[in-house]
Design a protein around this motif. Structure first.
Motif, PDB file in Angstrom:
ATOM      1  N   HIS A 103       9.961  74.019 -77.342  1.00  0.00           N
ATOM      2  CA  HIS A 103       9.482  73.899 -78.713  1.00  0.00           C
ATOM      3  C   HIS A 103      10.477  74.436 -79.739  1.00  0.00           C
ATOM      4  CE1 HIS A 103       5.682  73.232 -76.570  1.00  0.00           C
ATOM      5  NE2 HIS A 103       5.279  72.630 -77.675  1.00  0.00           N
ATOM      6  N   ALA A 104      11.620  74.912 -79.287  1.00  0.00           N
ATOM      7  CA  ALA A 104      12.642  75.410 -80.216  1.00  0.00           C
ATOM      8  C   ALA A 104      13.455  74.250 -80.767  1.00  0.00           C
ATOM      9  CB  ALA A 104      13.556  76.406 -79.507  1.00  0.00           C
ATOM     10  N   ARG A 105      13.822  74.335 -82.046  1.00  0.00           N
ATOM     11  CA  ARG A 105      14.572  73.257 -82.688  1.00  0.00           C
ATOM     12  C   ARG A 105      15.954  73.703 -83.143  1.00  0.00           C
ATOM     13  NH1 ARG A 105      11.079  72.126 -87.570  1.00  0.00           N
ATOM     14  NH2 ARG A 105      10.652  74.348 -87.293  1.00  0.00           N
ATOM     15  N   GLY A 106      16.332  74.939 -82.865  1.00  0.00           N
ATOM     16  CA  GLY A 106      17.574  75.479 -83.402  1.00  0.00           C
ATOM     17  C   GLY A 106      18.816  74.928 -82.732  1.00  0.00           C
ATOM     18  N   GLU A 107      19.921  74.924 -83.491  1.00  0.00           N
ATOM     19  CA  GLU A 107      21.224  74.588 -82.915  1.00  0.00           C
ATOM     20  C   GLU A 107      21.623  75.622 -81.872  1.00  0.00           C
ATOM     21  OE1 GLU A 107      23.577  72.114 -83.205  1.00  0.00           O
ATOM     22  OE2 GLU A 107      21.900  71.019 -84.059  1.00  0.00           O
ATOM     23  N   ARG A 108      21.199  76.863 -82.096  1.00  0.00           N
ATOM     24  CA  ARG A 108      21.341  77.913 -81.095  1.00  0.00           C
ATOM     25  C   ARG A 108      19.959  78.524 -80.885  1.00  0.00           C
ATOM     26  NH1 ARG A 108      26.965  81.156 -82.730  1.00  0.00           N
ATOM     27  NH2 ARG A 108      28.359  79.360 -82.482  1.00  0.00           N
ATOM     28  N   VAL A 109      19.678  78.901 -79.635  1.00  0.00           N
ATOM     29  CA  VAL A 109      18.355  79.421 -79.277  1.00  0.00           C
ATOM     30  C   VAL A 109      18.535  80.797 -78.650  1.00  0.00           C
ATOM     31  CG1 VAL A 109      16.254  79.037 -77.956  1.00  0.00           C
ATOM     32  CG2 VAL A 109      17.499  77.081 -78.900  1.00  0.00           C
ATOM     33  N   PHE A 110      17.853  81.781 -79.219  1.00  0.00           N
ATOM     34  CA  PHE A 110      17.908  83.155 -78.726  1.00  0.00           C
ATOM     35  C   PHE A 110      16.600  83.451 -78.008  1.00  0.00           C
ATOM     36  CE2 PHE A 110      17.614  87.880 -79.892  1.00  0.00           C
ATOM     37  CZ  PHE A 110      18.335  88.277 -78.779  1.00  0.00           C
ATOM     38  N   LEU A 111      16.665  83.599 -76.686  1.00  0.00           N
ATOM     39  CA  LEU A 111      15.504  83.920 -75.867  1.00  0.00           C
ATOM     40  C   LEU A 111      15.461  85.429 -75.663  1.00  0.00           C
ATOM     41  CD1 LEU A 111      13.123  83.109 -74.002  1.00  0.00           C
ATOM     42  CD2 LEU A 111      14.807  82.859 -72.150  1.00  0.00           C
TER      43      LEU A 111
END
Length: 333
Positions: A103-111
């Motif tokens: 469900h993330a839409r970011g160019e970068r995703v921080f988990l």
């Protein structure tokens, strides 16, 4: 990358998804309410330190029994950058993490876990290292594990056992927290595994990955991962990424057969050389039968685990079921 340079991704059915943002911060909720205010504050500080003004927060409620989802709803009335994904029940941390990434839409995703064992400020270092190295994944690992002797020893045993038995090597003492590019997240979501061990999947997917040491703090509450859950996770991890236990059961059976033949040869030779000697009797037979039965059951048990994994994979059931999304007009990947 500025928001104006981002393209609007198109769904496979032709619908246009909302524009992507430079950064998505995603986390899972399970008994997380005591940490959330401080967690959000520190995340805001980290994004501000990086000069990122367009950030989305994705909170996945993994059937949390407390009011974590209610807290997110309250914050959504105040902020438009927060999204809530509620699962229909508790599916487990790894499944919830996959839901967050989907469900993330970011160019970068921080988990990141929201229990503050790792400070959200770690994002600043991960972002810097990703920019310097052009890595697709920058993850954290512990140089020295936190906790008492039992927790540190258990962690070392877990990763040592996994790496010895698995065909996919994972750096020991790796933590959840990692910064990932969009193309890596899409590749990870495409794997289609139903027997989820996220750390193994993340390294099996490949791409350029870089580790950064991080100090993990003690959480204020009790961990939800007890010894039984860790052992169950180890079994699932190994059988999801390696067939070595099947070969091991074959070798154990072969060794047991050799010992049995050696014992039989000893009894026959002893009787031929010493006819007056009394043959080893009933206790020896019982011991051998018990040993063979144990070896047989171990082999059948290992095979049964793999058959169960095949059964789960062929069922093609979803990893999780989403009960509710806020806002409801956002399509997952």
């Amino acid at each position: 990358m500025s928001p104006s340079n981002l393209q609007e991704p198109t769904a496979t059915d032709g619908r246009t998804r909302p524009p992507q943002v430079p950064l998505s911060i995603v986390t899972c909720l399970y008994r997380s309410r005591p940490y959330l205010d401080e967690f959000l504050r520190q995340c805001d500080e980290a994004a501000g330190a990086l000069g990122i003004t367009a950030v989305e927060y994705v909170f996945v409620d993994d059937g949390s029994p407390d009011d974590s989802a209610g807290w997110v709803r309250q914050k959504r009335r105040e902020r438009a950058d927060i999204r809530l994904v509620e699962l229909s029940r508790n599916f487990g941390h790894h499944q919830a993490a996959v839901a967050a990434l989907a469900h993330a839409r970011g160019e970068r995703v921080f988990l990141i876990d929201c229990d503050l064992e790792v400070s959200p400020g770690f994002l600043v270092e991960l972002w810097r290292r990703m920019g310097e190295t052009q890595a697709d994944v920058v993850y954290g690992y512990q140089e020295e594990r936190k906790g008492g002797v039992l927790e540190r020893w258990g962690g070392r045993v877990f990763w040592s056992a996994f790496n010895r038995l698995s065909d996919t090597a994972v750096p020991p003492s790796v933590v959840t927290e990692r910064l990932m590019t969009r193309r890596y997240v899409q590749a990870l979501l495409s794997l289609g595994d139903r027997n989820i061990f996220l750390a193994g999947m993340m390294y099996w997917a490949g791409f350029k990955q870089l580790g950064v040491p991080v100090r993990k703090l003690r959480r204020s509450g009790a961990s939800t991962y007890n010894l039984a859950r860790r052992l169950a996770l180890l079994g699932q991890a190994v059988t999801s990424f390696s067939a070595k236990p099947l070969y091991a059961s074959l070798w154990v059976g072969g060794v047991a057969l050799v010992f049995a033949m050696a014992n039989a040869a000893y009894v026959v030779v002893r009787k031929l050389l010493h006819p007056e000697a009394t043959l080893l009797g009933f206790p020896t037979i019982v011991a051998l039968l018990t040993a063979f039965f144990g070896v047989l059951m171990i082999g059948l048990g290992v095979i049964g685990i793999y058959v169960a994994r095949i059964f789960v994979q062929t069922q093609q059931r979803p990893l999780y079921i989403v009960k509710h999304i806020e806002p409801s007009d956002v399509e997952p990947e």
